[in-house]
Motif scaffolding. Structure first.
Motif, mmCIF file in Angstrom:
data_model
loop_
_atom_site.group_PDB
_atom_site.id
_atom_site.type_symbol
_atom_site.label_atom_id
_atom_site.label_comp_id
_atom_site.label_asym_id
_atom_site.label_seq_id
_atom_site.Cartn_x
_atom_site.Cartn_y
_atom_site.Cartn_z
ATOM 1 N N ILE A 76 0.890 -1.322 0.100
ATOM 2 C CA ILE A 76 0.481 -0.200 -0.140
ATOM 3 C C ILE A 76 0.874 0.996 0.336
ATOM 4 O O ILE A 76 1.106 2.066 -0.852
ATOM 5 C CB ILE A 76 -1.244 0.193 1.655
ATOM 6 N N ALA A 77 1.890 1.742 1.179
ATOM 7 C CA ALA A 77 2.869 2.186 0.813
ATOM 8 C C ALA A 77 3.458 3.074 -0.071
ATOM 9 O O ALA A 77 3.825 3.906 -1.022
ATOM 10 C CB ALA A 77 3.637 2.260 1.825
ATOM 11 N N PRO A 205 10.446 14.974 -16.938
ATOM 12 C CA PRO A 205 8.646 15.195 -17.765
ATOM 13 C C PRO A 205 7.867 14.455 -17.055
ATOM 14 O O PRO A 205 7.961 12.892 -17.106
ATOM 15 C CB PRO A 205 9.226 15.740 -19.151
ATOM 16 N N VAL A 206 6.581 14.608 -17.034
ATOM 17 C CA VAL A 206 5.393 14.140 -16.148
ATOM 18 C C VAL A 206 5.256 13.042 -17.875
ATOM 19 O O VAL A 206 5.271 13.423 -19.108
ATOM 20 C CB VAL A 206 4.119 14.754 -15.875
ATOM 21 N N GLN A 207 4.845 12.329 -17.324
ATOM 22 C CA GLN A 207 4.385 10.990 -18.362
ATOM 23 C C GLN A 207 3.467 10.734 -17.841
ATOM 24 O O GLN A 207 2.859 9.958 -16.927
ATOM 25 C CB GLN A 207 5.667 9.852 -18.988
ATOM 26 N N ILE A 208 2.122 11.390 -18.810
ATOM 27 C CA ILE A 208 0.591 11.168 -18.604
ATOM 28 C C ILE A 208 0.218 10.051 -18.175
ATOM 29 O O ILE A 208 -0.252 9.071 -17.595
ATOM 30 C CB ILE A 208 -0.101 11.879 -19.519
ATOM 31 N N LYS A 209 0.574 8.620 -19.455
ATOM 32 C CA LYS A 209 0.611 7.372 -19.159
ATOM 33 C C LYS A 209 0.810 6.448 -17.985
ATOM 34 O O LYS A 209 0.845 5.666 -17.277
ATOM 35 C CB LYS A 209 1.187 6.963 -20.615
ATOM 36 N N GLN A 210 1.973 7.326 -17.569
ATOM 37 C CA GLN A 210 2.671 6.540 -16.233
ATOM 38 C C GLN A 210 2.294 7.220 -14.987
ATOM 39 O O GLN A 210 2.288 6.420 -14.371
ATOM 40 C CB GLN A 210 3.797 6.843 -16.221
ATOM 41 N N VAL A 211 1.676 8.026 -15.209
ATOM 42 C CA VAL A 211 0.679 8.768 -13.602
ATOM 43 C C VAL A 211 -0.823 7.801 -13.969
ATOM 44 O O VAL A 211 -1.005 7.404 -12.786
ATOM 45 C CB VAL A 211 1.060 10.361 -14.051
ATOM 46 N N ILE A 212 -1.042 7.561 -14.881
ATOM 47 C CA ILE A 212 -2.382 6.554 -14.605
ATOM 48 C C ILE A 212 -2.412 5.583 -14.335
ATOM 49 O O ILE A 212 -3.392 5.177 -13.687
ATOM 50 C CB ILE A 212 -3.219 6.815 -16.518
ATOM 51 N N GLU A 213 -1.154 4.662 -15.197
ATOM 52 C CA GLU A 213 -1.109 4.068 -14.652
ATOM 53 C C GLU A 213 -0.794 3.536 -13.513
ATOM 54 O O GLU A 213 -1.263 2.129 -11.865
ATOM 55 C CB GLU A 213 0.174 2.992 -15.389
ATOM 56 N N ARG A 214 0.331 3.794 -12.444
ATOM 57 C CA ARG A 214 0.382 3.939 -10.905
ATOM 58 C C ARG A 214 -1.137 4.636 -10.488
ATOM 59 O O ARG A 214 -1.169 3.752 -9.427
ATOM 60 C CB ARG A 214 1.696 4.776 -10.974
ATOM 61 N N ALA A 218 -2.717 2.410 -7.652
ATOM 62 C CA ALA A 218 -2.583 3.138 -6.532
ATOM 63 C C ALA A 218 -3.774 3.458 -5.615
ATOM 64 O O ALA A 218 -3.976 4.230 -4.377
ATOM 65 C CB ALA A 218 -1.655 3.920 -6.215
ATOM 66 N N VAL A 219 -4.468 3.309 -6.244
ATOM 67 C CA VAL A 219 -5.670 3.649 -6.176
ATOM 68 C C VAL A 219 -6.899 3.056 -4.667
ATOM 69 O O VAL A 219 -6.867 4.179 -3.749
ATOM 70 C CB VAL A 219 -7.140 2.826 -7.429
ATOM 71 N N TRP A 220 -6.261 1.649 -4.051
ATOM 72 C CA TRP A 220 -6.332 1.783 -2.534
ATOM 73 C C TRP A 220 -5.585 2.145 -1.628
ATOM 74 O O TRP A 220 -6.195 2.646 -0.822
ATOM 75 C CB TRP A 220 -6.481 -0.052 -3.446
ATOM 76 N N HIS A 258 -4.170 -6.763 -3.225
ATOM 77 C CA HIS A 258 -2.757 -6.706 -4.265
ATOM 78 C C HIS A 258 -2.242 -8.124 -3.722
ATOM 79 O O HIS A 258 -1.207 -8.050 -4.785
ATOM 80 C CB HIS A 258 -1.943 -5.579 -3.419
ATOM 81 N N LYS A 259 -2.793 -8.530 -2.816
ATOM 82 C CA LYS A 259 -1.561 -10.723 -2.671
ATOM 83 C C LYS A 259 -0.694 -10.358 -2.370
ATOM 84 O O LYS A 259 0.441 -10.526 -3.178
ATOM 85 C CB LYS A 259 -1.825 -11.310 -4.161
ATOM 86 N N GLU A 260 -0.049 -9.154 -1.983
ATOM 87 C CA GLU A 260 1.481 -9.069 -1.524
ATOM 88 C C GLU A 260 1.715 -9.656 -0.164
ATOM 89 O O GLU A 260 2.923 -9.928 -0.034
ATOM 90 C CB GLU A 260 2.062 -8.328 -1.402
ATOM 91 N N LEU A 261 0.560 -9.954 0.378
ATOM 92 C CA LEU A 261 0.781 -10.830 1.287
ATOM 93 C C LEU A 261 0.527 -11.905 1.588
ATOM 94 O O LEU A 261 -0.577 -12.313 1.575
ATOM 95 C CB LEU A 261 0.599 -9.648 2.941
ATOM 96 N N SER A 262 0.626 -12.731 1.879
ATOM 97 C CA SER A 262 0.463 -14.288 2.762
ATOM 98 C C SER A 262 -0.214 -14.473 4.190
ATOM 99 O O SER A 262 0.080 -13.509 4.695
ATOM 100 C CB SER A 262 0.803 -15.109 2.461
ATOM 101 N N VAL A 263 -0.975 -15.501 4.609
ATOM 102 C CA VAL A 263 -1.569 -15.101 5.653
ATOM 103 C C VAL A 263 -0.177 -15.494 6.704
ATOM 104 O O VAL A 263 -0.386 -15.126 8.105
ATOM 105 C CB VAL A 263 -2.650 -16.555 5.983
ATOM 106 N N ALA A 264 0.832 -16.117 6.082
ATOM 107 C CA ALA A 264 2.120 -16.577 7.519
ATOM 108 C C ALA A 264 2.440 -15.216 7.595
ATOM 109 O O ALA A 264 2.787 -15.326 8.354
ATOM 110 C CB ALA A 264 3.160 -17.796 6.466
ATOM 111 N N GLN A 265 3.076 -14.284 6.439
ATOM 112 C CA GLN A 265 3.979 -13.202 7.064
ATOM 113 C C GLN A 265 2.754 -12.137 7.443
ATOM 114 O O GLN A 265 3.822 -11.575 7.954
ATOM 115 C CB GLN A 265 3.858 -12.906 5.531
#
Length: 427
Positions: A76-77, A205-214, A218-220, A258-265
């Motif tokens: 998340i961070a 320079p800011v890349q609009i495509k990258q901003v939209i993708e990230r 990062a919505v959540w 995100h599924k970046e953490l398992s229950v064990a972690q």
């Protein structure tokens, strides 16, 4: 009177000998009871110890720590910081500005300064060095911006001050928004000026495509501080309830979305957070007994009378308190410092006409600055361990940032409207 002075000085003496902070409070409480408050049975000490933990607002401390740990390690961070980095570019100093903004955003989700330094540093330090910013400057910037986490709500020190001074947590949180943003703005102005002075190359320079993708990724993460702070200020739930909701939200997003953490972690994070919570709560419990005995003895009242007898003007009293808090904050973590000093200083400040909410922000910002004040600031040692930067280099590197924080601190101290004016909007 001599016994009272000795018992008040006992914690500082024991700290000088390196005794663990919870034993400092516990031993001082017993000493105070025996030497000063002998009319109160010794059995009152354990009662005060357990009674100090019996507070609904205090429950927010372990919950926010747990939520912050999950957000820091569950993606998340990282997603939020990457989104911020993608939006700031094309100007000299864009990377340092993004570092400050990332620390402010991280602070809106977690109250741990060391966690902020680690999370921000891992993501921004390689880019800062690659862009030509020296290692000393880069690491010093990360160290200084990391303490914004202590000031931007939700803040663990603010919660402890609220419990100790019997002030509403949500009001303190609201009062902390403008000071946190003001410090962030001052840091941004400095890093942009320094980048122009050193003729650093403009950022990509800011890349609009990258901003939209990230931004999509990062919505959540973006919704996390909105949920926490919006719910508190909107009157939907209390700060403690917000902390519980933050924990559930962080678990659901990190494990199932995100599924970046398992229950064990997750279980591992739970155990590590429990260890940190245990360290804080044992200090709170021991300090509660010491504070209760000091308050019961009437010492704060006598201290107020003594200060009144000195006929100090309010500005001078606040200056003395600032100096004391800065030095104490450089050797003690903010929770311990608040629990030690708030019972004594808050009545004196209140008697001098200082609003207790305003004073709470003064205390919090002071202790945040103390975290990286040379030579003993605790964040300096944490940064030294994390990034292997020699302490003498750090001392030189953080000095400009320290001066900025002190300047903003003085402004906050002597212009109460900065902290109190926003409160009128929610009345």
């Amino acid at each position: 009177m001599v016994n009272t002075v000795a018992c008040v000085a006992a914690p500082l003496l024991l700290l000088a000998f390196g005794m663990p902070i919870f034993l400092v409070f516990l031993f001082s409480a017993v000493l105070f009871q025996v030497a000063v408050m002998s009319s109160i049975p010794l059995q009152a000490v354990p009662t005060a110890i357990f009674g100090s933990l019996d507070g609904f607002a205090l429950l927010a401390v372990p919950l926010f720590i747990f939520a912050g740990d999950i957000m820091a390690r569950g993606g998340i961070a990282r997603r939020l910081i990457e989104f911020i980095l993608s939006m700031i570019g094309g100007i000299r100093g864009s990377l340092p500005v993004a570092t400050v903004a990332s620390a402010s955003a991280f602070g809106a989700m977690s109250g741990s300064s060391v966690a902020c330094v680690a999370a921000i540093g891992k993501l921004t330090l390689p880019s800062l060095e690659k862009s030509g910013y020296g290692r000393t400057y880069s690491v010093s910037l990360i160290t200084a911006t990391g303490v914004i986490d202590v000031i931007i709500p939700p803040s663990i020190p603010m919660i402890l001050y609220a419990v100790t001074a019997q002030q509403p947590v949500n009001v303190l949180f609201l009062a902390g928004i403008v000071p946190g943003l003001l410090i962030g703005a001052a840091l941004c102005a400095y890093v942009v000026w320094r980048a122009r002075r050193d003729k650093m190359p403009p950022g990509e320079p800011v890349q609009i495509k990258q901003v939209i993708e990230r931004g999509r990724n990062a919505v959540w993460a973006i919704f996390a501080p909105v949920l926490i702070l919006g719910g508190i200020y909107g009157g939907i739930f209390t700060a403690t309830e917000a902390a519980g909701i933050a924990c559930v939200y962080a678990i659901v997003v990190s494990v199932f979305i995100h599924k970046e953490l398992s229950v064990a972690q997750l279980w591992g994070i739970t155990k590590e957070s429990s260890m940190l919570v245990g360290q804080i709560m044992i200090i709170v419990a021991a300090a509660g007994a010491y504070s209760w005995l000091i308050t019961t003895s009437g010492l704060p009242t006598r201290l107020v009378e003594f200060i009144s007898g000195l006929h100090m003007q309010t500005w001078m009293l606040l200056l003395v308190i600032n100096v004391v808090l800065l030095f104490i904050g450089s050797v003690l973590e903010p929770p311990a410092a608040i629990l030690l000093l708030a019972p004594l200083l808050t009545p004196a400040a209140y008697a001098a006409g200082v609003d207790p909410i305003h004073f709470g922000l003064i205390v919090t910002v002071n202790l945040a600055v103390g975290l990286f004040m040379p030579p003993f600031g605790l964040n300096l040692f944490a940064t030294n361990a994390l990034f292997k930067t020699p302490l003498p280099q750090l001392y030189r590197g953080v000095l400009p940032f320290f001066c900025i924080y002190v300047a903003v601190l003085l402004l906050l101290t002597y212009v109460p409207a900065i902290t109190l004016a926003p409160l009128a909007l929610f009345k």
